[in-house]
Design an enzyme around this catalytic site. Structure first.
Site, PDB file in Angstrom:
ATOM      1  N   GLU A 178     -10.816   6.055 -11.085  1.00  0.00           N
ATOM      2  CA  GLU A 178      -9.396   6.477 -11.904  1.00  0.00           C
ATOM      3  C   GLU A 178      -9.364   7.927 -12.304  1.00  0.00           C
ATOM      4  OE1 GLU A 178      -6.881   4.202 -13.095  1.00  0.00           O
ATOM      5  OE2 GLU A 178      -7.900   2.965 -11.349  1.00  0.00           O
ATOM      6  N   LYS A 219       5.770  -7.340  -2.358  1.00  0.00           N
ATOM      7  CA  LYS A 219       4.058  -7.627  -2.365  1.00  0.00           C
ATOM      8  C   LYS A 219       4.026  -8.605  -3.719  1.00  0.00           C
ATOM      9  CE  LYS A 219      -0.416  -5.024  -3.381  1.00  0.00           C
ATOM     10  NZ  LYS A 219      -0.853  -3.843  -3.948  1.00  0.00           N
ATOM     11  N   HIS A 276      -5.911   9.754 -12.836  1.00  0.00           N
ATOM     12  CA  HIS A 276      -4.822   8.824 -12.955  1.00  0.00           C
ATOM     13  C   HIS A 276      -4.151   8.677 -14.012  1.00  0.00           C
ATOM     14  CE1 HIS A 276      -6.522   7.703  -8.743  1.00  0.00           C
ATOM     15  NE2 HIS A 276      -5.505   6.824  -8.676  1.00  0.00           N
ATOM     16  N   LYS A 319     -10.908  -5.898  -4.451  1.00  0.00           N
ATOM     17  CA  LYS A 319      -9.850  -6.372  -5.132  1.00  0.00           C
ATOM     18  C   LYS A 319      -8.591  -6.540  -4.246  1.00  0.00           C
ATOM     19  CE  LYS A 319      -9.298  -2.326  -7.662  1.00  0.00           C
ATOM     20  NZ  LYS A 319      -9.068  -1.342  -8.779  1.00  0.00           N
ATOM     21  N   THR A 321      -4.543   0.562   9.022  1.00  0.00           N
ATOM     22  CA  THR A 321      -3.760   1.566   9.943  1.00  0.00           C
ATOM     23  C   THR A 321      -3.010   2.790   9.095  1.00  0.00           C
ATOM     24  OG1 THR A 321      -1.631   0.326   9.506  1.00  0.00           O
ATOM     25  CG2 THR A 321      -2.958  -0.692  11.330  1.00  0.00           C
ATOM     26  N   THR A 322      -3.453   3.100   7.838  1.00  0.00           N
ATOM     27  CA  THR A 322      -3.024   4.135   7.022  1.00  0.00           C
ATOM     28  C   THR A 322      -4.357   4.905   6.448  1.00  0.00           C
ATOM     29  OG1 THR A 322      -2.890   2.998   4.736  1.00  0.00           O
ATOM     30  CG2 THR A 322      -0.976   3.213   6.430  1.00  0.00           C
TER      31      THR A 322
HETATM   32  N1  LIG Z   1      -7.422  -2.805  -3.183  1.00  0.00           N
HETATM   33  C1  LIG Z   1      -7.444  -1.864  -3.559  1.00  0.00           C
HETATM   34  O1  LIG Z   1      -8.536  -1.473  -4.219  1.00  0.00           O
HETATM   35  C2  LIG Z   1      -6.415  -0.772  -3.395  1.00  0.00           C
HETATM   36  C3  LIG Z   1      -6.636   0.683  -3.186  1.00  0.00           C
HETATM   37  C4  LIG Z   1      -5.637   1.734  -3.068  1.00  0.00           C
HETATM   38  C5  LIG Z   1      -4.286   1.139  -2.686  1.00  0.00           C
HETATM   39  N2  LIG Z   1      -4.188  -0.129  -2.798  1.00  0.00           N
HETATM   40  C6  LIG Z   1      -2.679  -0.725  -2.506  1.00  0.00           C
HETATM   41  O2  LIG Z   1      -2.390  -0.423  -1.181  1.00  0.00           O
HETATM   42  C7  LIG Z   1      -0.959   0.019  -1.086  1.00  0.00           C
HETATM   43  C8  LIG Z   1      -0.827   1.593  -0.701  1.00  0.00           C
HETATM   44  O3  LIG Z   1      -1.365   1.550   0.615  1.00  0.00           O
HETATM   45  P1  LIG Z   1      -0.674   2.501   1.591  1.00  0.00           P
HETATM   46  O4  LIG Z   1      -0.540   3.733   1.117  1.00  0.00           O
HETATM   47  O5  LIG Z   1      -1.560   2.203   2.728  1.00  0.00           O
HETATM   48  O6  LIG Z   1       0.813   1.826   1.678  1.00  0.00           O
HETATM   49  P2  LIG Z   1       1.295   0.772   2.486  1.00  0.00           P
HETATM   50  O7  LIG Z   1       0.448  -0.143   3.030  1.00  0.00           O
HETATM   51  O8  LIG Z   1       2.686   0.429   1.596  1.00  0.00           O
HETATM   52  O9  LIG Z   1       1.904   1.492   3.859  1.00  0.00           O
HETATM   53  C9  LIG Z   1       2.735   2.819   3.577  1.00  0.00           C
HETATM   54  C10 LIG Z   1       3.684   2.855   4.783  1.00  0.00           C
HETATM   55  O10 LIG Z   1       3.041   3.254   6.005  1.00  0.00           O
HETATM   56  C11 LIG Z   1       3.697   2.161   6.909  1.00  0.00           C
HETATM   57  N3  LIG Z   1       2.544   1.944   7.975  1.00  0.00           N
HETATM   58  C12 LIG Z   1       1.355   1.418   7.913  1.00  0.00           C
HETATM   59  N4  LIG Z   1       0.680   1.408   8.805  1.00  0.00           N
HETATM   60  C13 LIG Z   1       1.540   2.411   9.639  1.00  0.00           C
HETATM   61  C14 LIG Z   1       1.062   3.151  10.910  1.00  0.00           C
HETATM   62  N5  LIG Z   1       0.094   2.929  11.586  1.00  0.00           N
HETATM   63  N6  LIG Z   1       2.061   4.145  11.426  1.00  0.00           N
HETATM   64  C15 LIG Z   1       3.126   4.255  10.625  1.00  0.00           C
HETATM   65  N7  LIG Z   1       3.569   3.821   9.529  1.00  0.00           N
HETATM   66  C16 LIG Z   1       2.523   2.854   8.854  1.00  0.00           C
HETATM   67  C17 LIG Z   1       4.091   0.945   6.283  1.00  0.00           C
HETATM   68  O11 LIG Z   1       4.966   0.256   6.931  1.00  0.00           O
HETATM   69  C18 LIG Z   1       4.671   1.571   4.780  1.00  0.00           C
HETATM   70  O12 LIG Z   1       5.713   2.021   5.189  1.00  0.00           O
HETATM   71  C19 LIG Z   1      -0.384  -0.074  -2.521  1.00  0.00           C
HETATM   72  O13 LIG Z   1       0.323  -1.324  -2.776  1.00  0.00           O
HETATM   73  C20 LIG Z   1      -1.637  -0.165  -3.571  1.00  0.00           C
HETATM   74  O14 LIG Z   1      -1.639  -1.008  -4.545  1.00  0.00           O
HETATM   75  C21 LIG Z   1      -5.251  -1.023  -3.145  1.00  0.00           C
END
Ligand SMILES: NC(=O)c1ccc[n+]([C@@H]2O[C@H](COP(=O)([O-])OP(=O)(O)OC[C@H]3O[C@@H](n4cnc5c(N)ncnc54)[C@H](O)[C@@H]3O)[C@@H](O)[C@H]2O)c1
Length: 391
Positions: A261, A93, A264, A159, A146-147
């Site tokens: 936060e 990233k 956190h 952000k 997708t998560t």
């Molecule tokens: N902009 C914001 O306000 C904000 C808020 C929260 C988190 N974030 C950022 O988001 C990231 C965390 O998000 P996350 O938890 O989604 O992590 P991520 O995007 O890293 O995904 C987590 C894991 O899930 C896998 N994955 C994604 N979609 C999947 C699916 N449908 N099936 C199976 N696996 C899947 C990914 O490949 C990865 O291994 C961090 O980088 C964080 O800084 C940003």
């Protein structure tokens, strides 16, 4: 601004809610097991774009192919779709990865008339957001989360950012998505850790902003065992309802939205001290228990409010009296490195900046109306010991 969920005027089982980031209202369309209808709906709303750059998580190639095909077929004569895949790892990233994606997008024909669509978790959403914000000085961005973390939390934010070796999300900007679309079925692919983290963020939002939704949250958590459609939809809507009013007023999340936060300060220290053993969600859960203990010792929170913390966190595996094993000295050292210190200039190691509640749903106001207050470090260390190191 309304966040009420309404059935969409289509034959497909889609629902639409919305949230505002400042003056910009972002429609959020979702459903369950509805990828074709959902993506057809997105295609119909893209208007006169010349092509789509689909930045997709490499973890789900079949889904990327399905979404690309549905987008391509959403316009008579076909809509060109360029698929760029990205491996979702925090060490990737980075700005060089953003530049590489931008180079590949332009090589593949991207112009000022192109839209960037992010298909993935929060990481892909943030990296694609950086591409959209910077390529041709700004292209429209559409988020397909997708998560659970992305669907319930990250996409509800302007952000965008990437990491430096010194820390997470240290280079970034604000870029508002044009729209968000989610098939809840996409969220069923993630592991327990991701599900827990997404749900713990909702538990935090309920305690800190929306305590009247506690029953709703507990019902959703109960239904999560079978990844129930209703449970996922409830969590999504709690996410929108908690964040929307704050983000409408504070889209850059530097004032009242700092309430998100909550948990956190101690949570980040717990996460780092656990060296990967605890998820972000579980760590924030422990952080909330510690913050509640600080508030209780300050005479702000009563026993009923502390008990509410235990009620929503116990089903998520964060159980008072059963703390994780952490190295105490490391935990206390990490507490003094919190990145919110920058909001309270001149504070030394005798103070820890924290979001505290004076009642459920009511954060304690600090200077400039920010929900961030300096707390005596000895008090914080003692509360952390009481919650995380019971003898
Ligand atoms: N902009 C914001 O306000 C904000 C808020 C929260 C988190 N974030 C950022 O988001 C990231 C965390 O998000 P996350 O938890 O989604 O992590 P991520 O995007 O890293 O995904 C987590 C894991 O899930 C896998 N994955 C994604 N979609 C999947 C699916 N449908 N099936 C199976 N696996 C899947 C990914 O490949 C990865 O291994 C961090 O980088 C964080 O800084 C940003």
């Amino acid at each position: 601004m309304t966040t009420a969920t309404t059935p969409r005027a289509t034959a497909a089982p889609l629902r639409e809610t919305s949230f505002a980031l400042g003056d910009e209202v972002v429609p959020y369309t979702y459903g369950d097991r509805c990828t074709e209808e959902l993506v057809a709906g997105l295609g119909a709303e893209l208007g006169a774009v010349d092509r789509v750059v689909l930045v997709a998580d490499a973890v789900a190639p079949a889904l990327a192919e399905k979404v690309a095909a549905a987008l391509a077929g959403s316009r008579a004569g076909g809509l060109p779709v360029v698929v760029l895949t990205l491996t979702a790892r925090e060490e990737l990233k980075t700005l060089p990865v953003v530049l590489d994606l931008a180079e590949r997008a332009v090589e593949a024909g991207a112009t000022r008339g192109t839209v960037v669509v992010a298909l993935g978790g929060g990481l892909v959403g943030n990296v694609a957001g950086m591409v959209a914000a910077t390529l041709f000085r700004g292209l429209p961005l559409v988020q397909l989360p997708t998560t659970p973390v992305a669907a319930f939390d990250a996409v509800l934010s302007a952000k965008q950012g990437v990491n430096l070796s010194a820390g997470k999300n240290m280079v970034g900007t604000f870029w508002t998505p044009a729209s968000v679309w989610c098939d809840l079925d996409w969220l069923r692919g993630v592991d327990e850790r991701q599900l827990l983290t997404g749900t713990a963020e909702m538990a935090k939002n309920v305690l800190a902003v929306l305590p009247e939704r506690e029953e709703d949250l507990l019902t959703a958590v109960d239904g999560l065992g079978d990844h129930g459609s209703d449970a996922l939809a409830r969590l999504l809507q709690i996410g929108v309802d908690a964040k929307a009013p704050m983000l409408a007023a504070d889209p850059h999340e530097r004032r009242e939205a700092l309430v998100f936060e909550y948990g956190h300060t101690v949570g980040h220290a717990v996460e780092l001290a656990s060296r990967g053993a605890l998820s972000h969600g579980a760590s924030v859960g422990w952080g909330m228990l510690a913050a509640a203990e600080v508030s209780r010792r300050l005479g702000l929170l009563d026993e009923a409010a502390v008990a509410a913390h235990a009620r929503v966190l116990t089903p998520l595996g964060v159980r008072a009296g059963h703390p994780p094993r952490l190295e105490r000295a490391a935990l206390h050292r990490l507490l003094l490195r919190d990145n919110k210190r920058g909001y309270l200039p001149g504070t030394g190691d005798d103070v820890v900046p924290m979001v505290l509640l004076e009642a459920l749903g009511r954060p304690l106001a600090g200077e400039n109306g920010r929900p961030l207050v300096p707390v005596d470090a000895d008090l914080v260390h003692e509360a952390v010991d009481a919650v995380l190191q019971p003898s």
